[in-house]
Structures are given as structure tokens and as C-alpha cells.
Motif scaffolding. Structure first.
Motif, PDB file in Angstrom:
ATOM      1  N   ARG A   1       0.816  -1.218   0.000  1.00  0.00           N
ATOM      2  CA  ARG A   1       0.000   0.000   0.000  1.00  0.00           C
ATOM      3  C   ARG A   1       0.845   1.261   0.000  1.00  0.00           C
ATOM      4  N   ALA A   2       2.034   1.201   0.566  1.00  0.00           N
ATOM      5  CA  ALA A   2       2.895   2.387   0.690  1.00  0.00           C
ATOM      6  C   ALA A   2       3.708   2.671  -0.572  1.00  0.00           C
ATOM      7  N   GLN A   3       3.732   1.742  -1.510  1.00  0.00           N
ATOM      8  CA  GLN A   3       4.550   1.935  -2.707  1.00  0.00           C
ATOM      9  C   GLN A   3       3.975   3.028  -3.595  1.00  0.00           C
ATOM     10  N   VAL A   4       4.836   3.961  -3.981  1.00  0.00           N
ATOM     11  CA  VAL A   4       4.457   5.061  -4.862  1.00  0.00           C
ATOM     12  C   VAL A   4       5.044   4.760  -6.239  1.00  0.00           C
ATOM     13  N   LEU A   5       4.191   4.785  -7.247  1.00  0.00           N
ATOM     14  CA  LEU A   5       4.629   4.531  -8.615  1.00  0.00           C
ATOM     15  C   LEU A   5       5.124   5.822  -9.256  1.00  0.00           C
ATOM     16  N   ALA A   6       5.895   5.696 -10.321  1.00  0.00           N
ATOM     17  CA  ALA A   6       6.472   6.853 -11.006  1.00  0.00           C
ATOM     18  C   ALA A   6       5.399   7.803 -11.528  1.00  0.00           C
ATOM     19  N   ARG A   7       4.224   7.279 -11.835  1.00  0.00           N
ATOM     20  CA  ARG A   7       3.080   8.117 -12.195  1.00  0.00           C
ATOM     21  C   ARG A   7       1.814   7.396 -11.748  1.00  0.00           C
TER      22      ARG A   7
ATOM     23  N   PRO B   1      -1.676   5.527 -11.960  1.00  0.00           N
ATOM     24  CA  PRO B   1      -2.456   4.728 -12.893  1.00  0.00           C
ATOM     25  C   PRO B   1      -3.879   5.269 -13.004  1.00  0.00           C
ATOM     26  N   LEU B   2      -4.627   4.773 -13.973  1.00  0.00           N
ATOM     27  CA  LEU B   2      -6.047   5.131 -14.073  1.00  0.00           C
ATOM     28  C   LEU B   2      -6.797   4.674 -12.822  1.00  0.00           C
ATOM     29  N   ARG B   3      -6.361   3.525 -12.308  1.00  0.00           N
ATOM     30  CA  ARG B   3      -7.024   2.919 -11.146  1.00  0.00           C
ATOM     31  C   ARG B   3      -6.018   1.981 -10.480  1.00  0.00           C
ATOM     32  N   ARG B   4      -6.159   1.815  -9.175  1.00  0.00           N
ATOM     33  CA  ARG B   4      -5.300   0.899  -8.421  1.00  0.00           C
ATOM     34  C   ARG B   4      -6.133   0.266  -7.321  1.00  0.00           C
ATOM     35  N   GLU B   5      -6.066  -1.056  -7.212  1.00  0.00           N
ATOM     36  CA  GLU B   5      -6.774  -1.772  -6.144  1.00  0.00           C
ATOM     37  C   GLU B   5      -5.833  -2.755  -5.485  1.00  0.00           C
ATOM     38  N   THR B   6      -5.991  -2.914  -4.184  1.00  0.00           N
ATOM     39  CA  THR B   6      -5.182  -3.841  -3.407  1.00  0.00           C
ATOM     40  C   THR B   6      -6.109  -4.851  -2.760  1.00  0.00           C
TER      41      THR B   6
ATOM     42  N   ALA C   1      -0.234   2.227 -25.340  1.00  0.00           N
ATOM     43  CA  ALA C   1      -0.312   1.911 -26.766  1.00  0.00           C
ATOM     44  C   ALA C   1      -0.642   0.436 -26.978  1.00  0.00           C
ATOM     45  N   ASP C   2      -0.072  -0.433 -26.130  1.00  0.00           N
ATOM     46  CA  ASP C   2      -0.355  -1.868 -26.230  1.00  0.00           C
ATOM     47  C   ASP C   2       0.053  -2.547 -24.927  1.00  0.00           C
ATOM     48  N   VAL C   3      -0.195  -3.846 -24.831  1.00  0.00           N
ATOM     49  CA  VAL C   3       0.051  -4.587 -23.594  1.00  0.00           C
ATOM     50  C   VAL C   3       1.540  -4.676 -23.252  1.00  0.00           C
ATOM     51  N   ALA C   4       2.416  -4.493 -24.242  1.00  0.00           N
ATOM     52  CA  ALA C   4       3.852  -4.566 -24.002  1.00  0.00           C
ATOM     53  C   ALA C   4       4.482  -3.221 -23.637  1.00  0.00           C
ATOM     54  N   ALA C   5       3.687  -2.174 -23.527  1.00  0.00           N
ATOM     55  CA  ALA C   5       4.212  -0.840 -23.231  1.00  0.00           C
ATOM     56  C   ALA C   5       4.969  -0.821 -21.907  1.00  0.00           C
ATOM     57  N   GLU C   6       5.958   0.058 -21.821  1.00  0.00           N
ATOM     58  CA  GLU C   6       6.690   0.218 -20.573  1.00  0.00           C
ATOM     59  C   GLU C   6       5.823   1.000 -19.587  1.00  0.00           C
ATOM     60  N   LEU C   7       5.560   0.383 -18.432  1.00  0.00           N
ATOM     61  CA  LEU C   7       4.681   0.980 -17.425  1.00  0.00           C
ATOM     62  C   LEU C   7       5.305   0.830 -16.049  1.00  0.00           C
ATOM     63  N   PRO C   8       5.015   1.748 -15.129  1.00  0.00           N
ATOM     64  CA  PRO C   8       5.542   1.623 -13.769  1.00  0.00           C
ATOM     65  C   PRO C   8       4.967   0.382 -13.085  1.00  0.00           C
ATOM     66  N   GLU C   9       5.821  -0.369 -12.429  1.00  0.00           N
ATOM     67  CA  GLU C   9       5.377  -1.566 -11.712  1.00  0.00           C
ATOM     68  C   GLU C   9       5.880  -1.533 -10.281  1.00  0.00           C
ATOM     69  N   LEU C  10       5.162  -2.213  -9.396  1.00  0.00           N
ATOM     70  CA  LEU C  10       5.623  -2.341  -8.027  1.00  0.00           C
ATOM     71  C   LEU C  10       6.900  -3.169  -8.010  1.00  0.00           C
TER      72      LEU C  10
END
Length: 85
Positions: A25-31, A33-38, A55-64
Motif C-alpha cells: 500500500r505504501a509503494q508510490v509509482l512513477a506516475r 495509474p487510471l485505477r489501483r486496487e489492493t 499503446a499496447d500490452v507490451a508498453a513500458e509501465l511503472p510496476e511495483l
């Protein structure tokens, strides 16, 4: 553009479930998301789902990231899904 859901799931070490949940819950992503659920399953599993416009499922996205090794019993499982509406 499409909506991509990133799933992050971890299993806590013995008696560390609450700590893993608090950590996730404390992790802050680089930007933002549209939505986040835990979610929690039992005393030891934590699941975080984030939704992103990309753009597509392979796009680079912030991850925990991975939690500390002593908090989990195995490497984090990660999946990517493309929303089909």
C-alpha cells in the motif's frame, strides 16, 4: 490506445502478511495509474492491480518492485492483461 491491467501478487513469509500488505500500500509509482486496487487472500497473499492507458500490452509501465526477500516466500508473480471492454 488500450487499457492494460498489471497484476502483482506476492506471498508473505510466515506471520508477515500484515507487513507485506502495508508495504504494498505504501509503494508510490512513477506516475498515477487510471485505477489501483489492493486485495488480500488469507493471512499471507497480497494482490495489487493497476490499470493504465497504453499503446499496447507490451508498453513500458511503472510496476511495483520486489519486497525484501525476508518478507516474501517466493519471487513476486506478475501478469499483464489487455482490457477487452
Amino acid at each position: 490506445m488500450t487499457v492494460v491491467a498489471l497484476m502483482w501478487e506476492a506471498r508473505a513469509a510466515w506471520d508477515r502478511g500484515a507487513e507485506l500488505l502495508e508495504w504494498a500500500r505504501a509503494q508510490v509509482l512513477a506516475r498515477e495509474p487510471l485505477r489501483r486496487e489492493t486485495f488480500r487472500a488469507g493471512p499471507d497473499r497480497v494482490l495489487v492491480i493497476t490499470w493504465w492507458e497504453a499503446a499496447d500490452v507490451a508498453a513500458e509501465l511503472p510496476e511495483l518492485p520486489e519486497p525484501a526477500d525476508d518478507v516474501i516466500t517466493r519471487p513476486v508473480h506478475r501478469w499483464r492483461f489487455e482490457s477487452l471492454g
